[in-house]
Design a protein around this motif. Structure first.
Motif, PDB file in Angstrom:
ATOM      1  N   ASP A   1       0.826  -1.204   0.000  1.00 37.27           N
ATOM      2  CA  ASP A   1       0.000   0.000   0.000  1.00 37.27           C
ATOM      3  C   ASP A   1       0.864   1.259   0.000  1.00 37.27           C
ATOM      4  N   THR A   2       0.231   2.396   0.166  1.00 39.83           N
ATOM      5  CA  THR A   2       0.915   3.694   0.137  1.00 39.83           C
ATOM      6  C   THR A   2       1.894   3.884   1.303  1.00 39.83           C
ATOM      7  N   PHE A   3       1.782   3.044   2.327  1.00 38.23           N
ATOM      8  CA  PHE A   3       2.644   3.130   3.514  1.00 38.23           C
ATOM      9  C   PHE A   3       3.818   2.158   3.448  1.00 38.23           C
ATOM     10  N   SER A   4       3.965   1.424   2.385  1.00 45.15           N
ATOM     11  CA  SER A   4       4.888   0.288   2.313  1.00 45.15           C
ATOM     12  C   SER A   4       6.299   0.677   1.881  1.00 45.15           C
ATOM     13  N   LYS A   5       7.211  -0.232   2.140  1.00 52.80           N
ATOM     14  CA  LYS A   5       8.593  -0.055   1.681  1.00 52.80           C
ATOM     15  C   LYS A   5       8.642   0.039   0.157  1.00 52.80           C
ATOM     16  N   VAL A   6       7.836  -0.769  -0.508  1.00 55.21           N
ATOM     17  CA  VAL A   6       7.789  -0.761  -1.968  1.00 55.21           C
ATOM     18  C   VAL A   6       7.382   0.630  -2.483  1.00 55.21           C
ATOM     19  N   ALA A   7       6.374   1.239  -1.872  1.00 57.48           N
ATOM     20  CA  ALA A   7       5.926   2.576  -2.285  1.00 57.48           C
ATOM     21  C   ALA A   7       7.004   3.620  -2.015  1.00 57.48           C
ATOM     22  N   HIS A   8       7.712   3.488  -0.887  1.00 59.21           N
ATOM     23  CA  HIS A   8       8.771   4.446  -0.544  1.00 59.21           C
ATOM     24  C   HIS A   8       9.974   4.295  -1.477  1.00 59.21           C
ATOM     25  N   GLU A   9      10.323   3.059  -1.795  1.00 58.75           N
ATOM     26  CA  GLU A   9      11.435   2.843  -2.732  1.00 58.75           C
ATOM     27  C   GLU A   9      11.118   3.438  -4.105  1.00 58.75           C
ATOM     28  N   LYS A  10       9.886   3.306  -4.553  1.00 60.05           N
ATOM     29  CA  LYS A  10       9.466   3.878  -5.843  1.00 60.05           C
ATOM     30  C   LYS A  10       9.568   5.405  -5.796  1.00 60.05           C
ATOM     31  N   LEU A  11       9.069   6.003  -4.729  1.00 59.12           N
ATOM     32  CA  LEU A  11       9.136   7.458  -4.571  1.00 59.12           C
ATOM     33  C   LEU A  11      10.585   7.934  -4.609  1.00 59.12           C
ATOM     34  N   PHE A  12      11.452   7.234  -3.891  1.00 60.76           N
ATOM     35  CA  PHE A  12      12.871   7.588  -3.850  1.00 60.76           C
ATOM     36  C   PHE A  12      13.515   7.435  -5.229  1.00 60.76           C
ATOM     37  N   ARG A  13      13.238   6.327  -5.877  1.00 57.14           N
ATOM     38  CA  ARG A  13      13.827   6.033  -7.190  1.00 57.14           C
ATOM     39  C   ARG A  13      13.424   7.093  -8.227  1.00 57.14           C
ATOM     40  N   GLU A  14      12.177   7.574  -8.160  1.00 53.75           N
ATOM     41  CA  GLU A  14      11.672   8.493  -9.178  1.00 53.75           C
ATOM     42  C   GLU A  14      12.037   9.950  -8.926  1.00 53.75           C
ATOM     43  N   PHE A  15      12.517  10.290  -7.733  1.00 53.96           N
ATOM     44  CA  PHE A  15      12.872  11.681  -7.456  1.00 53.96           C
ATOM     45  C   PHE A  15      14.160  12.004  -8.206  1.00 53.96           C
ATOM     46  N   GLN A  16      14.201  13.167  -8.865  1.00 54.22           N
ATOM     47  CA  GLN A  16      15.301  13.481  -9.772  1.00 54.22           C
ATOM     48  C   GLN A  16      16.309  14.506  -9.258  1.00 54.22           C
ATOM     49  N   VAL A  17      16.091  15.076  -8.081  1.00 50.97           N
ATOM     50  CA  VAL A  17      17.022  16.088  -7.583  1.00 50.97           C
ATOM     51  C   VAL A  17      17.853  15.446  -6.464  1.00 50.97           C
ATOM     52  N   LYS A  18      18.216  16.190  -5.450  1.00 50.84           N
ATOM     53  CA  LYS A  18      19.051  15.668  -4.364  1.00 50.84           C
ATOM     54  C   LYS A  18      18.255  14.678  -3.523  1.00 50.84           C
ATOM     55  N   LYS A  19      18.823  13.496  -3.346  1.00 55.06           N
ATOM     56  CA  LYS A  19      18.162  12.490  -2.529  1.00 55.06           C
ATOM     57  C   LYS A  19      19.194  11.734  -1.706  1.00 55.06           C
ATOM     58  N   THR A  20      18.762  11.421  -0.470  1.00 55.62           N
ATOM     59  CA  THR A  20      19.637  10.738   0.483  1.00 55.62           C
ATOM     60  C   THR A  20      18.850   9.623   1.135  1.00 55.62           C
ATOM     61  N   MET A  21      19.516   8.482   1.338  1.00 52.26           N
ATOM     62  CA  MET A  21      18.909   7.368   2.045  1.00 52.26           C
ATOM     63  C   MET A  21      19.773   7.056   3.265  1.00 52.26           C
ATOM     64  N   TYR A  22      19.117   6.957   4.417  1.00 52.94           N
ATOM     65  CA  TYR A  22      19.801   6.558   5.646  1.00 52.94           C
ATOM     66  C   TYR A  22      19.287   5.194   6.067  1.00 52.94           C
ATOM     67  N   MET A  23      20.221   4.337   6.471  1.00 43.24           N
ATOM     68  CA  MET A  23      19.882   3.001   6.936  1.00 43.24           C
ATOM     69  C   MET A  23      19.891   2.916   8.463  1.00 43.24           C
ATOM     70  N   SER A  24      20.226   4.032   9.123  1.00 46.66           N
ATOM     71  CA  SER A  24      20.187   4.094  10.583  1.00 46.66           C
ATOM     72  C   SER A  24      19.892   5.545  10.968  1.00 46.66           C
ATOM     73  N   ASN A  25      19.643   5.784  12.237  1.00 48.30           N
ATOM     74  CA  ASN A  25      19.371   7.136  12.698  1.00 48.30           C
ATOM     75  C   ASN A  25      20.648   7.942  12.912  1.00 48.30           C
ATOM     76  N   VAL A  26      21.808   7.321  12.696  1.00 46.44           N
ATOM     77  CA  VAL A  26      23.076   8.022  12.757  1.00 46.44           C
ATOM     78  C   VAL A  26      23.391   8.447  11.335  1.00 46.44           C
ATOM     79  N   GLN A  27      23.317   9.758  11.063  1.00 51.01           N
ATOM     80  CA  GLN A  27      23.516  10.217   9.693  1.00 51.01           C
ATOM     81  C   GLN A  27      24.882   9.805   9.189  1.00 51.01           C
ATOM     82  N   GLY A  28      24.881   9.421   7.915  1.00 50.08           N
ATOM     83  CA  GLY A  28      26.102   8.941   7.290  1.00 50.08           C
ATOM     84  C   GLY A  28      26.193   7.442   7.239  1.00 50.08           C
ATOM     85  N   THR A  29      25.194   6.761   7.835  1.00 53.79           N
ATOM     86  CA  THR A  29      25.207   5.284   7.776  1.00 53.79           C
ATOM     87  C   THR A  29      23.910   4.767   7.212  1.00 53.79           C
TER      88      THR A  29
END
Length: 162
Positions: free
Chosen positions: A134-162
């Motif tokens: 659904d709209t709340f899912s990881k799949v929906a978020h990955e699509k949103l991230f993939r389609e954004f064309q300007v500056k984008k950052t992904m964090y895998m933890s709450n410590v920035q840079g990781t």
């Protein structure tokens, strides 16, 4: 003036990061939880048209902002105006740990006790993130991230840079 969109699973740290960025950069902050739901129990989503009116009012009022939430359908309404997106792509277990430590959110709950009474439901919701579509899912978020064309950052933890 910056225009930042932050998204991820419940408990990923969206609100915390959004508040920090808003304070540090003098940006207006919109938590999409405040425009996504009818004020009834059990919770029920507002029609997208109703939520979009509130979002548009916010955008018209503020030249610099940070908008955060887990609603890909609502986030799609603002990403075309954003300078940057941040995807908090934490593990489900990290999100559950964060939810258990969550401080009281007075804009969402009448009391800390009312918030804590919802914890079991929230943990169940968080645990379904990778299997929902659904709209709340990881799949929906990955699509949103993939389609954004300007500056984008992904964090895998709450410590920035990781």
């Amino acid at each position: 003036m910056s225009k930042v969109v932050i998204f991820g699973n419940s408990g990923s740290g969206k609100s915390t990061l959004a508040k920090e960025l808003a304070f540090k950069n003098h940006l207006a902050h919109l938590d999409l939880d405040t425009v996504a739901w009818k004020p009834i129990m059990p919770p029920e989503r507002l029609a997208i048209l109703e939520s979009s009116k509130s979002i548009n009012d916010f955008l018209l009022t503020h030249s610099g902002w940070v908008i955060e939430g887990c609603y890909a359908d609502l986030l799609e309404l603002v990403t075309q105006q954003a300078d940057e997106v941040i995807f908090l792509n934490l593990s489900v277990s990290a999100c559950i740990d964060n939810a258990k430590k969550r401080q009281w959110e007075p804009h969402k709950y009448a009391s800390k006790e009312a918030q804590d009474a919802n914890l079991e439901m929230l943990i169940n919701w968080i645990s379904q993130y990778t299997v929902r579509t659904d709209t709340f899912s990881k799949v929906a978020h990955e699509k949103l991230f993939r389609e954004f064309q300007v500056k984008k950052t992904m964090y895998m933890s709450n410590v920035q840079g990781t």
